[in-house]
Design a protein around this motif. Structure first.
Motif, PDB file in Angstrom:
ATOM      1  N   ASP A 130       0.850  -1.185   0.000  1.00 46.21           N
ATOM      2  CA  ASP A 130       0.000   0.000   0.000  1.00 46.21           C
ATOM      3  C   ASP A 130       0.888   1.238   0.000  1.00 46.21           C
ATOM      4  OD1 ASP A 130      -2.774   1.339   0.727  1.00 46.21           O
ATOM      5  OD2 ASP A 130      -1.289   2.153   2.129  1.00 46.21           O
ATOM      6  N   TRP A 131       0.617   2.167  -0.909  1.00 50.44           N
ATOM      7  CA  TRP A 131       1.475   3.335  -1.064  1.00 50.44           C
ATOM      8  C   TRP A 131       1.482   4.206   0.185  1.00 50.44           C
ATOM      9  CZ3 TRP A 131       5.482   5.677  -2.543  1.00 50.44           C
ATOM     10  CH2 TRP A 131       5.571   7.078  -2.538  1.00 50.44           C
ATOM     11  N   SER A 132       0.341   4.428   0.815  1.00 43.73           N
ATOM     12  CA  SER A 132       0.304   5.307   1.986  1.00 43.73           C
ATOM     13  C   SER A 132       1.139   4.734   3.123  1.00 43.73           C
ATOM     14  CB  SER A 132      -1.142   5.538   2.444  1.00 43.73           C
ATOM     15  OG  SER A 132      -1.735   4.344   2.910  1.00 43.73           O
ATOM     16  N   LEU A 133       1.078   3.422   3.314  1.00 44.97           N
ATOM     17  CA  LEU A 133       1.899   2.794   4.352  1.00 44.97           C
ATOM     18  C   LEU A 133       3.377   2.840   3.994  1.00 44.97           C
ATOM     19  CD1 LEU A 133      -0.161  -0.407   5.261  1.00 44.97           C
ATOM     20  CD2 LEU A 133       0.132   1.643   6.658  1.00 44.97           C
ATOM     21  N   LEU A 134       3.685   2.546   2.729  1.00 47.84           N
ATOM     22  CA  LEU A 134       5.086   2.544   2.294  1.00 47.84           C
ATOM     23  C   LEU A 134       5.710   3.920   2.462  1.00 47.84           C
ATOM     24  CD1 LEU A 134       7.395   0.968   0.922  1.00 47.84           C
ATOM     25  CD2 LEU A 134       6.445   1.688  -1.271  1.00 47.84           C
ATOM     26  N   LYS A 135       4.990   4.955   2.045  1.00 48.53           N
ATOM     27  CA  LYS A 135       5.492   6.319   2.155  1.00 48.53           C
ATOM     28  C   LYS A 135       5.699   6.703   3.614  1.00 48.53           C
ATOM     29  CE  LYS A 135       4.249  11.105   1.005  1.00 48.53           C
ATOM     30  NZ  LYS A 135       3.210  11.966   0.385  1.00 48.53           N
ATOM     31  N   ALA A 189      -4.393  -8.599   0.541  1.00 43.90           N
ATOM     32  CA  ALA A 189      -4.754  -7.190   0.733  1.00 43.90           C
ATOM     33  C   ALA A 189      -5.376  -6.618  -0.534  1.00 43.90           C
ATOM     34  CB  ALA A 189      -3.521  -6.388   1.132  1.00 43.90           C
ATOM     35  N   ALA A 190      -4.819  -6.969  -1.684  1.00 47.03           N
ATOM     36  CA  ALA A 190      -5.389  -6.497  -2.944  1.00 47.03           C
ATOM     37  C   ALA A 190      -6.792  -7.068  -3.158  1.00 47.03           C
ATOM     38  CB  ALA A 190      -4.472  -6.882  -4.104  1.00 47.03           C
ATOM     39  N   ARG A 191      -6.961  -8.338  -2.843  1.00 51.59           N
ATOM     40  CA  ARG A 191      -8.243  -9.003  -3.075  1.00 51.59           C
ATOM     41  C   ARG A 191      -9.357  -8.390  -2.224  1.00 51.59           C
ATOM     42  NH1 ARG A 191      -7.242 -14.802  -2.028  1.00 51.59           N
ATOM     43  NH2 ARG A 191      -5.854 -14.387  -3.790  1.00 51.59           N
ATOM     44  N   TYR A 192      -9.022  -8.045  -0.984  1.00 52.73           N
ATOM     45  CA  TYR A 192     -10.055  -7.567  -0.056  1.00 52.73           C
ATOM     46  C   TYR A 192      -9.980  -6.069   0.207  1.00 52.73           C
ATOM     47  CZ  TYR A 192     -10.730 -12.534   0.701  1.00 52.73           C
ATOM     48  OH  TYR A 192     -10.981 -13.874   0.513  1.00 52.73           O
ATOM     49  N   GLN A 193      -9.192  -5.351  -0.617  1.00 52.37           N
ATOM     50  CA  GLN A 193      -9.073  -3.898  -0.507  1.00 52.37           C
ATOM     51  C   GLN A 193      -8.655  -3.464   0.895  1.00 52.37           C
ATOM     52  OE1 GLN A 193     -12.389  -4.997  -2.140  1.00 52.37           O
ATOM     53  NE2 GLN A 193     -10.799  -5.389  -3.652  1.00 52.37           N
ATOM     54  N   ARG A 194      -7.585  -4.075   1.379  1.00 50.81           N
ATOM     55  CA  ARG A 194      -6.999  -3.715   2.661  1.00 50.81           C
ATOM     56  C   ARG A 194      -5.611  -3.121   2.442  1.00 50.81           C
ATOM     57  NH1 ARG A 194     -11.754  -5.297   3.611  1.00 50.81           N
ATOM     58  NH2 ARG A 194     -12.338  -6.236   5.612  1.00 50.81           N
ATOM     59  N   ARG A 195      -5.093  -2.458   3.455  1.00 52.98           N
ATOM     60  CA  ARG A 195      -3.740  -1.890   3.383  1.00 52.98           C
ATOM     61  C   ARG A 195      -2.746  -2.908   3.924  1.00 52.98           C
ATOM     62  NH1 ARG A 195      -2.648   3.749   5.763  1.00 52.98           N
ATOM     63  NH2 ARG A 195      -3.076   2.688   7.745  1.00 52.98           N
ATOM     64  N   ALA A 196      -1.635  -3.075   3.222  1.00 48.75           N
ATOM     65  CA  ALA A 196      -0.629  -4.032   3.683  1.00 48.75           C
ATOM     66  C   ALA A 196       0.773  -3.529   3.371  1.00 48.75           C
ATOM     67  CB  ALA A 196      -0.836  -5.395   3.042  1.00 48.75           C
ATOM     68  N   LEU A 197       1.697  -3.933   4.219  1.00 49.73           N
ATOM     69  CA  LEU A 197       3.106  -3.590   4.047  1.00 49.73           C
ATOM     70  C   LEU A 197       3.941  -4.635   4.771  1.00 49.73           C
ATOM     71  CD1 LEU A 197       5.322  -1.513   3.171  1.00 49.73           C
ATOM     72  CD2 LEU A 197       5.023  -0.444   5.412  1.00 49.73           C
ATOM     73  N   ALA A 198       5.142  -4.897   4.264  1.00 45.49           N
ATOM     74  CA  ALA A 198       6.114  -5.730   4.962  1.00 45.49           C
ATOM     75  C   ALA A 198       7.306  -4.860   5.347  1.00 45.49           C
ATOM     76  CB  ALA A 198       6.574  -6.892   4.086  1.00 45.49           C
ATOM     77  N   VAL A 199       7.568  -4.804   6.645  1.00 43.88           N
ATOM     78  CA  VAL A 199       8.730  -4.100   7.202  1.00 43.88           C
ATOM     79  C   VAL A 199       9.643  -5.176   7.766  1.00 43.88           C
ATOM     80  CG1 VAL A 199       9.520  -2.337   8.819  1.00 43.88           C
ATOM     81  CG2 VAL A 199       7.236  -2.145   7.785  1.00 43.88           C
ATOM     82  N   LEU A 200      10.840  -5.286   7.205  1.00 42.00           N
ATOM     83  CA  LEU A 200      11.704  -6.426   7.485  1.00 42.00           C
ATOM     84  C   LEU A 200      13.059  -5.988   8.017  1.00 42.00           C
ATOM     85  CD1 LEU A 200      10.983  -8.193   4.086  1.00 42.00           C
ATOM     86  CD2 LEU A 200       9.841  -8.659   6.261  1.00 42.00           C
ATOM     87  N   THR A 201      13.574  -6.743   8.973  1.00 42.11           N
ATOM     88  CA  THR A 201      14.924  -6.510   9.481  1.00 42.11           C
ATOM     89  C   THR A 201      15.862  -7.579   8.933  1.00 42.11           C
ATOM     90  OG1 THR A 201      14.112  -5.510  11.523  1.00 42.11           O
ATOM     91  CG2 THR A 201      16.360  -6.348  11.537  1.00 42.11           C
ATOM     92  N   VAL A 202      17.000  -7.169   8.437  1.00 40.11           N
ATOM     93  CA  VAL A 202      17.972  -8.112   7.873  1.00 40.11           C
ATOM     94  C   VAL A 202      18.658  -8.861   9.008  1.00 40.11           C
ATOM     95  CG1 VAL A 202      20.080  -8.358   6.523  1.00 40.11           C
ATOM     96  CG2 VAL A 202      18.331  -6.700   5.828  1.00 40.11           C
ATOM     97  N   SER A 203      18.490 -10.175   9.024  1.00 40.22           N
ATOM     98  CA  SER A 203      19.093 -11.002  10.070  1.00 40.22           C
ATOM     99  C   SER A 203      20.266 -11.827   9.559  1.00 40.22           C
ATOM    100  CB  SER A 203      18.039 -11.943  10.663  1.00 40.22           C
ATOM    101  OG  SER A 203      17.507 -12.785   9.652  1.00 40.22           O
ATOM    102  N   ASP A 204      20.365 -11.968   8.243  1.00 36.88           N
ATOM    103  CA  ASP A 204      21.492 -12.704   7.663  1.00 36.88           C
ATOM    104  C   ASP A 204      21.711 -12.225   6.234  1.00 36.88           C
ATOM    105  OD1 ASP A 204      19.966 -14.943   5.850  1.00 36.88           O
ATOM    106  OD2 ASP A 204      18.870 -14.546   7.693  1.00 36.88           O
ATOM    107  N   HIS A 205      22.835 -12.620   5.655  1.00 34.48           N
ATOM    108  CA  HIS A 205      23.205 -12.120   4.333  1.00 34.48           C
ATOM    109  C   HIS A 205      23.576 -13.287   3.435  1.00 34.48           C
ATOM    110  CE1 HIS A 205      24.606  -9.385   1.278  1.00 34.48           C
ATOM    111  NE2 HIS A 205      24.419  -8.346   2.068  1.00 34.48           N
TER     112      HIS A 205
END
Length: 235
Positions: A130-135, A189-205
Motif C-alpha cells: 500500500d502506497w500510503s503505508l510505504l510512504k 490485501a489487494a483481493r479484499y481492498q486492505r492496506r498491507a506492508l512488509a517491514v523487514l529486518t535483515v538477520s542474515d546475508h
C-alpha cells in the motif's frame, strides 16, 4: 472466534502487526503496547491486543511460510475486520549494500507461487505494498535515522533453498532480500481492498554469509516495530 484465532468479537483491532514467531508477538506486545492482553493461543500462535499512543493494535503471530500466513490473514480480514496489516519479520539480504540490522520496506514481492496461484492461473499477478503505508514507513525510518532500503523482495516457498541459479537472478535483478510471507499478504490485501506492508529486518546475508546470533535477533528488531506502528497511524 475462528478455527485458528480464539479471540472474541471486538478483541482484534483494525490494525494488526504480523510477526511470524508467536514469541516475537509476545515480546513486541509487552515492549511497545500499553494494556496488552493475550487474545489468542490456539495452536500456540499467540496474539495480543493493546494500545499504542491511544490507538488499538493487535500483534498476531502468523507462522512460517505463505500458507500459514494466508490462514491468519484470511480470518483476520473476513471475521475480525482487520483493515491495516503489516508484516514485521526477518529476512536475508541479497545485495552487497544491504547490511545486517538494516530495514527493508518491501515495495513489491516476487515469488514462484503462493496459495493464491490457483485463482490467478496463467496470470503473473504483481502484488505490491500500500502506497500510503510505504510512504509513511519510509518517512518514519528516515526520521529515526535507521538504515533503510525500499524496493522489491523475494518471497520464497522454501527455507532450505536448492536453487542457486534462481538466487543469482534475484540478485541480478536488484531484489533486496528474501523472506517467506509477504507476497501472499499483498495478494490478500489487494483481493479484499486492505492496506498491507512488509517491514523487514535483515538477520542474515546470502552473499557474505553473515548472520545475527539468535539472541541478538529479537533485540535488533525494535526499529522495525516502531516504524510499522508509526506508518500505521501516520496522519
Amino acid at each position: 472466534m475462528t478455527i485458528h484465532i480464539g479471540a472474541n468479537p471486538g478483541e482484534i483491532a483494525e490494525t494488526v502487526l504480523l510477526p511470524g514467531d508467536p514469541l516475537r508477538a509476545k515480546w513486541a506486545a509487552e515492549t511497545f503496547l500499553e494494556n496488552a492482553r493475550q487474545v489468542n493461543d490456539v495452536r500456540g500462535m499467540l496474539g495480543f491486543t493493546g494500545e499504542w499512543n491511544g490507538n488499538p493494535v493487535t500483534i498476531q503471530g502468523s507462522g512460517m511460510g505463505m500458507p500459514s500466513l494466508s490462514i491468519y490473514v484470511n480470518e483476520l480480514i473476513s471475521t475480525f475486520g482487520a483493515k491495516t496489516l503489516i508484516r514485521i519479520g526477518s529476512c536475508g539480504a541479497m545485495q552487497q549494500d544491504v547490511g545486517l540490522r538494516d530495514v527493508i520496506l518491501a515495495m513489491t514481492a516476487s515469488t514462484l507461487s503462493t496459495p493464491s496461484r490457483g485463482i490467478f492461473k496463467e496470470l503473473n499477478f504483481a502484488p505490491c505494498a500500500d502506497w500510503s503505508l510505504l510512504k509513511a514507513a519510509a518517512q518514519a525510518a528516515e526520521a529515526k535515522g535507521t538504515p533503510t532500503h525500499v524496493g522489491g523482495i523475494y518471497s520464497a516457498d522454501v527455507f532450505y533453498d536448492e536453487r542457486p541459479d534462481l538466487n543469482e537472478q534475484m540478485v541480478r535483478h536488484g531484489i533486496l532480500g528474501v523472506e517467506m510471507e509477504a507476497a501472499e499478504l499483498y495478494n490478500l490485501a489487494a483481493r479484499y481492498q486492505r492496506r498491507a506492508l512488509a517491514v523487514l529486518t535483515v538477520s542474515d546475508h546470502l552473499l557474505t554469509g553473515e548472520a545475527l546470533p539468535s539472541d541478538q535477533r529479537q533485540s535488533s528488531f525494535g526499529d522495525m516495530v516502531e516504524i510499522a506502528l508509526q506508518a500505521a497511524f501516520a496522519d
